[in-house]
Design an enzyme around this catalytic site. Structure first.
Site, PDB file in Angstrom:
ATOM      1  N   GLU A 190       1.040  -1.152   0.026  1.00 31.89           N
ATOM      2  CA  GLU A 190       0.049   0.066  -0.080  1.00 31.89           C
ATOM      3  C   GLU A 190       1.070   1.362   0.059  1.00 31.89           C
ATOM      4  OE1 GLU A 190      -1.872  -0.722   3.709  1.00 31.89           O
ATOM      5  OE2 GLU A 190      -3.534  -1.979   2.955  1.00 31.89           O
ATOM      6  N   ARG A 235       2.763  19.826   6.144  1.00 30.93           N
ATOM      7  CA  ARG A 235       3.627  18.842   6.740  1.00 30.93           C
ATOM      8  C   ARG A 235       4.973  19.704   7.588  1.00 30.93           C
ATOM      9  NH1 ARG A 235       7.172  16.071   4.228  1.00 30.93           N
ATOM     10  NH2 ARG A 235       7.172  14.290   5.504  1.00 30.93           N
ATOM     11  N   CYS A 293      -1.972  33.172  10.610  1.00 26.45           N
ATOM     12  CA  CYS A 293      -1.762  33.721  11.908  1.00 26.45           C
ATOM     13  C   CYS A 293      -1.611  32.563  13.094  1.00 26.45           C
ATOM     14  CB  CYS A 293      -2.992  34.418  12.491  1.00 26.45           C
ATOM     15  SG  CYS A 293      -3.916  35.516  11.095  1.00 26.45           S
TER      16      CYS A 293
END
Ligand SMILES: *Cc1c(COP(=O)(O)O)cnc(C)c1O
Length: 404
Positions: free
Chosen positions: A268, A307, A338
């Site tokens: 996978e 990420r 922010c």
């Protein structure tokens, strides 16, 4: 991706042209790179002829999944939405596996109706629920059972999934209990043992350990599994460290494992297929001088690429037009959101930048767009595929009217 005449290009298409024509932030994918990754992956495991199911959560773009499906890939999905997308992209239900710790009754029901290859269950309660739904439909359903092998993947803790403190899979004792439960259940067939120990794995040894654990368990039970699903997790090189997973050794360990066994292997992979095929194109909005460094404020932010904020991930960051002048000050590339975690990378000795210059953030094909959000009510970026020097829009830029 390389510089042609000092312009960063995918194939022969330069990214400056794309930025000017389509605006930024924009995800650009290279078909040639995607194809190369797919063929390499297949080649690495050719001797065991596995079923390869692309992990859709790494990139959910229907056009990209469709391109991947043309190479005979199936799909690993983790929600009914991903299952619909994989089917829409042309993946055969017979090549879809459904993973995840919290599948709802509706999701289980949908998966049974679509006759997918396997529902990979992760708890006793889920197995009971699949059996109940299958009985209602008067069907027999093929399931997998995810083992938690208590193996350290030696990767970031946030993306490690195979240790006993992680929520994924079941432990050895429960595994045997569920095998027994399945023996006495009329509406489920336990066909697969699955494992997935984490993501961005660059060392083959955790995989070897995982195989040993699985092998030991198979020895202790007479139950026959048609499939062994080894998950994904193969890492890629994000910076110039050049650390690489030794596929030869992993393949060899699997071949050894398969001796005297009749089962078929499923993989996978997500990141290793799509990760380095994507680039996020972004523009410098402002440059703000502080005492020790300069903030390069980009029009891309953590909502477009999460990420770095989520795991402290570092992506190679390049100027779209190359020059020779080096900045005296260190640059910190940040987004406009922010949050103090809305920053991408800190780089010394980057070339001197001006406002309105374009920047490319590399290797964002996996867990880039798929992790994006509308935080700060920002619209999601455009996605472009570059195939044989042609530009194809594969997802339109979201509009504010879709949000408001
Ligand atoms: C996330 C995930 C994958 C894909 O992982 P990659 O690191 O992208 O290869 C495969 N299987 C399962 C069960 C997953 O949760």
């Amino acid at each position: 991706m390389k510089y042609l005449n000092k312009k960063l290009s995918i194939d022969k298409v330069n990214l400056l042209k794309i930025a000017k024509k389509y605006g930024t932030p924009t995800y650009c994918y290279s078909y040639s790179r995607l194809k190369e990754n797919i063929l390499n992956f297949k080649k690495n495991f050719k001797s065991i002829s596995p079923l390869i199911c692309f992990a859709v959560k790494s990139n959910t773009n229907v056009h990209l999944i469709n391109e991947i499906s043309k190479f005979g890939f199936g799909a690993d999905v983790v929600s009914v939405g991903e299952m619909m997308m994989a089917l829409k992209a042309g993946i055969s239900p017979k090549k879809i596996v459904f993973s995840g710790v919290g599948k709802t009754t509706n999701e289980i029901s949908y998966a049974i109706d679509k006759k997918i290859l396997l529902i990979n269950a992760e708890s006793k309660s889920e197995v009971v629920e699949i059996n109940r739904v299958a009985r209602q439909k008067n069907k027999i359903v093929k399931i997998g059972l995810r083992l938690n092998p208590n193996t350290d993947a030696k990767t970031l803790s946030q993306i490690s999934t195979g240790k006993k403190e992680n929520k994924f899979g079941v432990n050895e004792k429960t595994f045997y209990e569920i095998i027994n439960y399945c023996k006495n259940s009329q509406n489920i067939n336990l066909n697969c043992l699955s494992v997935h120990i984490g993501s961005q794995i660059l060392d083959h040894k955790p995989y070897e350990k995982m195989l040993k654990v699985v092998d030991n368990i198979l020895k202790k039970t007479s139950h026959e599994f048609e499939y062994i699903d080894l998950g994904g997790g193969m890492g890629i090189s994000y910076t110039n460290e050049n650390k690489k997973l030794n596929y030869k050794k992993y393949n060899l360990a699997i071949k050894k494992f398969l001796k005297n066994k009749q089962c078929k292997i499923i993989f996978e992979p997500g990141r290793s297929i799509i990760g380095n095929s994507g680039t996020l194109l972004t523009k410098v909005i402002y440059i703000k001088d502080s005492e020790s460094k300069k903030f390069i404020i980009l029009d891309a932010a953590m909502n477009d690429l999460m990420r770095p904020a989520l795991y402290g991930a570092i992506h190679t960051t390049l100027p779209v037009i190359k020059s020779r002048k080096v900045s005296k000050k260190t640059y910190e590339f940040v987004g406009p959101i922010c949050e103090s975690t809305d920053k991408f990378v800190i780089i010394k000795n980057f070339q001197e930048l001006q406002e309105k210059d374009y920047i490319a953030i590399c290797d964002v094909g996996a867990y880039g767009m798929s992790l994006s959000s509308n935080y700060n009510l920002r619209t999601k970026p455009l996605e472009i595929l570059i195939k044989k020097n042609k530009i194809k829009i594969i997802r339109k830029r979201q509009k504010h009217k879709d949000l408001i």
